[in-house]
Scaffold this active site. Structure first.
Site, short mmCIF file in Angstrom:
data_model
loop_
_atom_site.label_atom_id
_atom_site.label_comp_id
_atom_site.label_asym_id
_atom_site.label_seq_id
_atom_site.Cartn_x
_atom_site.Cartn_y
_atom_site.Cartn_z
CB SER A 30 56.10 -31.29 8.82
OG SER A 30 55.04 -32.20 8.66
CG HIS A 61 54.38 -33.04 4.03
ND1 HIS A 61 55.18 -34.16 4.23
CD2 HIS A 61 54.04 -32.60 5.25
CE1 HIS A 61 55.30 -34.37 5.54
NE2 HIS A 61 54.61 -33.43 6.18
CG HIS A 83 51.40 -38.09 7.09
ND1 HIS A 83 51.51 -37.07 6.15
CD2 HIS A 83 52.48 -37.98 7.91
CE1 HIS A 83 52.60 -36.37 6.40
NE2 HIS A 83 53.21 -36.89 7.45
CE1 TYR A 85 47.81 -36.05 8.58
CE2 TYR A 85 49.46 -37.17 9.89
CZ TYR A 85 49.09 -36.12 9.08
OH TYR A 85 50.00 -35.14 8.77
CD GLU A 86 48.28 -36.82 4.04
OE1 GLU A 86 48.01 -36.08 3.09
OE2 GLU A 86 49.42 -37.32 4.22
CB ALA A 113 58.24 -32.28 12.14
CG MET A 214 51.43 -37.66 13.98
SD MET A 214 50.32 -36.30 13.52
CE MET A 214 50.23 -35.40 15.07
CB SER A 215 55.66 -39.85 9.46
OG SER A 215 56.79 -39.17 10.00
CG ASN A 238 55.82 -29.99 19.13
OD1 ASN A 238 56.03 -30.55 18.04
ND2 ASN A 238 55.16 -30.59 20.10
CG HIS A 252 51.06 -28.39 10.94
ND1 HIS A 252 51.85 -29.51 11.07
CD2 HIS A 252 51.15 -28.04 9.61
CE1 HIS A 252 52.39 -29.83 9.91
NE2 HIS A 252 51.99 -28.95 9.01
#
Length: 279
Positions: A30, A61, A83, A85-86, A113, A214-215, A238, A252
């Protein structure tokens, strides 16, 4: 389920668009896609042009495969990834890694990220992955479930040396030479798409996680299954929240904004790595 012919078909389309033959692959997370702009003799191939290639729906992306030269090396760069989650399966998420192997790529450099769980990390820092915890994968959500094709890799994959030692050592040397904050730590992989609760952050810290995202972890799993060398680096976008009743909230937008600090640092480290190949 895919078979090797599916990966070869996608690789054939890519090879028809560029005479360059990459041996190193990069996956950009990201807000980090600007690195692909550094390539010379670049050919941009939208993911939608590649058979079966998953298209990311997430802001930050871009959705291109860029073939070109960087520091004298021919590389294939993913501007963004898909991802879990998509709504993609783990096999779909890792399809590009299988295709990279068919292209002749032997070394994979991944970026992402991530939230800083380690309290010494600051936004804009980088963390070199020396290990990971793949929580969804340990529970069965991973791309190696099901029948194994011996042409792609061994049934059982050792992960004690997932991240190549020589690549990590050289990355740390480059960071020191350029005064870039580069930590070494453990990446805690989750499925998302939500940011973690304070209790979950405290749990991740207690289990040894230094950064959370998350990746990446399943891409690493498939790359090691395919006997590729792997290095991965997180951009700390973050600071995670470990206390309730705070006005702070992770979003995000701040992840993308932090990329402005992280991208130049990542470019310097990756260029330093590539200028020294083979390592």
């Amino acid at each position: 389920m895919y078979n090797r012919k599916d990966f070869q078909r996608a690789a054939s389309v890519i090879q028809s668009r560029s005479s360059l033959r990459p041996t190193i692959g990069l996956v950009l997370g990201s807000g980090l896609g600007k690195l692909a702009d550094e390539l010379l003799a670049r050919v941009v191939i939208p993911y939608t042009d590649i058979p079966l290639w998953p298209v990311s729906t997430v802001e930050g992306h871009t959705g291109n495969l860029v073939i070109g030269e960087l520091e004298g090396q021919v590389v294939a760069v993913q501007q963004g990834r898909a991802h879990f989650y998509e709504g993609y399966t783990m096999a779909e998420v890792t399809f590009p890694i299988r295709v990279m192997k068919e292209l002749g790529i032997h070394t994979l450099l991944l970026t992402n990220a991530a939230g800083g769980v380690n309290t010494s990390y600051q936004v804009g820092d980088l963390m070199l992955l020396e290990d990971h915890i793949n929580l969804p994968g340990m529970a069965g959500a991973n791309p190696l479930m099901g029948p194994n094709d011996e042409a792609l890799g061994l049934r059982f994959v050792g992960m004690s040396q997932a991240y190549d030692r020589r690549l990590r050592q050289r990355a740390l040397e480059v960071a020191r030479e350029h005064d870039i904050p580069l930590h070494s730590g453990v990446y805690f992989g989750l499925s998302g798409p939500f940011f973690e609760t304070p209790a979950e952050i405290r749990m991740i810290r207690a289990l040894g996680g230094d950064a959370v995202g998350m990746s990446t972890v399943n891409e690493v799993l498939v790359a090691r299954h395919a006997d590729m060398r792997v290095m991965a680096c997180s951009g700390i976008t973050n600071q995670t929240i470990d206390a309730v009743d705070t006005d702070m909230e992770t979003n995000h937008e701040e992840v993308l904004e932090a990329g402005e600090i992280i991208v130049p640092r990542l470019i310097t480290i990756l260029k330093g790595l590539l200028s020294n190949f083979p390592i």
